[in-house]
Write an enzyme that holds these catalytic residues in place. Structure first.
Site, PDB file in Angstrom:
ATOM      1  N   ASP A 177     -23.477  57.309  23.720  1.00  0.00           N
ATOM      2  CA  ASP A 177     -23.848  57.444  22.310  1.00  0.00           C
ATOM      3  C   ASP A 177     -25.372  57.405  22.219  1.00  0.00           C
ATOM      4  O   ASP A 177     -26.021  56.634  22.942  1.00  0.00           O
ATOM      5  CB  ASP A 177     -23.250  56.334  21.449  1.00  0.00           C
ATOM      6  CG  ASP A 177     -23.416  56.641  19.959  1.00  0.00           C
ATOM      7  OD1 ASP A 177     -22.560  57.370  19.416  1.00  0.00           O
ATOM      8  OD2 ASP A 177     -24.409  56.183  19.365  1.00  0.00           O
ATOM      9  N   GLU A 203     -28.843  57.719  19.352  1.00  0.00           N
ATOM     10  CA  GLU A 203     -29.398  57.815  18.011  1.00  0.00           C
ATOM     11  C   GLU A 203     -30.612  58.732  18.100  1.00  0.00           C
ATOM     12  O   GLU A 203     -31.351  58.706  19.102  1.00  0.00           O
ATOM     13  CB  GLU A 203     -29.789  56.445  17.470  1.00  0.00           C
ATOM     14  CG  GLU A 203     -28.650  55.425  17.442  1.00  0.00           C
ATOM     15  CD  GLU A 203     -27.443  55.874  16.639  1.00  0.00           C
ATOM     16  OE1 GLU A 203     -27.636  56.629  15.657  1.00  0.00           O
ATOM     17  OE2 GLU A 203     -26.314  55.478  16.977  1.00  0.00           O
ATOM     18  N   HIS A 253     -23.693  52.636  13.979  1.00  0.00           N
ATOM     19  CA  HIS A 253     -24.877  53.489  14.001  1.00  0.00           C
ATOM     20  C   HIS A 253     -25.989  52.948  14.901  1.00  0.00           C
ATOM     21  O   HIS A 253     -27.145  53.338  14.745  1.00  0.00           O
ATOM     22  CB  HIS A 253     -25.411  53.759  12.588  1.00  0.00           C
ATOM     23  CG  HIS A 253     -24.456  54.519  11.727  1.00  0.00           C
ATOM     24  ND1 HIS A 253     -23.964  55.759  12.073  1.00  0.00           N
ATOM     25  CD2 HIS A 253     -23.892  54.199  10.530  1.00  0.00           C
ATOM     26  CE1 HIS A 253     -23.142  56.174  11.124  1.00  0.00           C
ATOM     27  NE2 HIS A 253     -23.073  55.252  10.185  1.00  0.00           N
ATOM     28  N   ASP A 259     -21.692  51.751  18.922  1.00  0.00           N
ATOM     29  CA  ASP A 259     -20.818  52.927  18.843  1.00  0.00           C
ATOM     30  C   ASP A 259     -20.244  53.302  20.209  1.00  0.00           C
ATOM     31  O   ASP A 259     -19.088  53.730  20.315  1.00  0.00           O
ATOM     32  CB  ASP A 259     -21.591  54.113  18.255  1.00  0.00           C
ATOM     33  CG  ASP A 259     -21.821  53.968  16.758  1.00  0.00           C
ATOM     34  OD1 ASP A 259     -21.248  53.048  16.153  1.00  0.00           O
ATOM     35  OD2 ASP A 259     -22.575  54.791  16.191  1.00  0.00           O
TER      36      ASP A 259
END
Length: 457
Positions: free
Chosen positions: A6, A8, A144, A149
């Protein structure tokens, strides 16, 4: 081994955005065996709304390492694993792009937990990570954030492995499957239904609205090519996220597919079609009666509310044609808007104009010559049928051109192709015409004259 990932980011597509955080959870198919997590300095500002969503601020990443500093370690963690993520093509596109910039070429098998969840755990109200985990009772410790996540996705993946009674994971990993390249919301069943024939296809969004129309000689092959790469640009990434469904129409020939595509793009105005939507700078020859009863011809720009009796690509073509009609049929250049000044008509002395502009010649006499000119012009326009293969051996496809204009197209049985035009029209669907379609048909008739037939009245 699986690498559950994951990230960001600062935005929705890799080519113009950076990674702010990455988490990688190594899973051996039974349990988690290793973890990696770090903030990343994206070297660009993080938008305010993304800071609010993730809680990652510019200050937090200002002293973090850049992606290049961790590129080798990230590559070593990923390159020999199966890459797993929720909407895998998003995370993979970012890492593939930024690793390539750092000198590492990442090529791995991929698994998308969105697609797999739809198959293995069907019937849930939503397959976004937050709502899916809520439905399944999976706790996300930090929504998030990359590790929160990623760990939730790892729990979800374990659940998918345990419940995969029909072997969907192995089928997806089969090199011949190609499923991992599909958009996350597109059912594989839609791809399986596509035929390998000429026609057009429609991509629909989550509200069933058409967002793209395409044409193809082979629908299945052409649609597959849309998903064969995962380019990091904004348009491609948004496009992949928006595709939820595919429908199609079979056509007898590739030419019919070209025509139908042009018609449907004009009708539906899909968001992702760029070509064939441009305004057509086309001109027309118009006829109207003035307040004194004289028929007047004029060249003007076309619009969707007007019906010219002849069309041109350039205004000069229109003026050239109307000047020829003036000379051949003794028309008045002032009444045809060729001479626009207040001076006496230049064609009176040349005995071309018979002084209709001075109302000496009656409207009846002048108008008859105008109508003769128009009828002569229409008679010179081509009318023909293009006859070609149908959608099966029992039928033929027909494209009808009348007076130089595309009328419509359709299919008839092979033994009905020679019927008169009025009966033939009953089997054809009328379509709007434009210069692009007309040029397609005319060029095809020139290239394949044996397909062209005269119209039977």
């Amino acid at each position: 081994m699986y690498a559950i990932v994951d990230i960001e980011t600062t935005g929705s597509h890799a080519s113009a955005n950076g990674i702010t955080e990455i988490a990688i959870v190594i899973h051996n198919g039974r349990e988690i065996v290793d973890k990696f997590q770090t903030l990343i300095n994206p070297k660009i500002s993080i938008p305010i709304y993304i800071q609010s969503l993730t809680g990652i601020s510019n200050e937090m990443v200002s002293t973090a390492p850049t992606f290049d500093q961790y590129a080798k370690e990230i590559y070593e963690l990923l390159h020999d694993k199966i890459f797993v993520a929720h909407n895998v093509n998003f995370d993979f596109s970012f890492l593939h792009y930024h690793l390539a910039k750092a000198g590492y070429n990442l090529h791995t098998k991929k698994l998308c937990t969105v697609r797999l969840s739809r198959k293995i755990l069907p019937g849930l109200p939503s397959y976004s990570l937050g709502k899916l985990c809520s439905s399944l009772g999976i706790n996300i410790l930090a929504r998030h954030r990359a590790m929160g996540d990623a760990e939730a996705t790892a729990v979800l993946f374990s659940m998918l492995l345990e419940n995969d009674q029909e072997g969907h994971i192995n089928n997806t990993l089969n090199p011949r499957s190609k499923e991992q390249s599909l958009p996350p919301h597109l059912p594989k069943e839609d791809m399986d239904k596509l035929p390998s024939v000429a026609g057009i296809y429609y991509f629909h969004n989550n509200k069933s609205k058409v967002i793209y129309v395409g044409k193809a000689k082979n629908i299945k092959k052409r649609v597959s090519s849309h998903f064969a790469n995962n380019k990091p640009g904004k348009q491609k990434q948004e496009f992949l996220r928006d595709v939820h469904h595919i429908s199609f129409q079979e056509c007898g020939t590739e030419l019919m597919a070209f025509i139908l595509e042009a018609v449907e793009i004009k009708r539906l105005w899909p968001a992702y079609n760029r070509s064939l939507k441009r305004f057509e700078h086309t001109y027309g020859l118009y006829l109207f009666e003035d307040q004194n009863g004289y028929l007047r011809m004029a060249v003007d720009k076309r619009n969707k509310f007007s019906k010219p009796f002849y069309t041109f690509n350039r205004v000069l073509e229109g003026h050239s044609m109307i000047k020829n009609l003036i000379g051949e049929f003794n028309l008045c250049p002032k009444l045809c808007f060729v001479q626009k000044n207040a001076e006496p008509c230049i064609s009176i002395n040349e005995q071309i104009c018979k002084q209709a502009c001075q109302q000496i010649e009656s409207p009846e006499c002048y108008n008859q010559r105008v109508l003769d000119a128009i009828n002569n012009l229409k008679a010179s326009l081509p009318g023909f049928l293009l006859v070609d293969d149908g959608r099966n051996l029992a039928e033929k496809s027909c494209i009808l051109v009348e007076n130089g204009h595309f009328y419509g197209m359709g299919y008839v049985s092979a033994n009905e192709i020679d019927q008169d035009i009025s009966n033939l029209k009953k089997n054809l669907t009328p379509y709007p015409s434009n210069d692009y379609i007309r040029n397609l048909i005319f060029n095809h008739s020139i290239q394949f004259p044996f397909k062209t037939r005269a119209i039977l009245d």
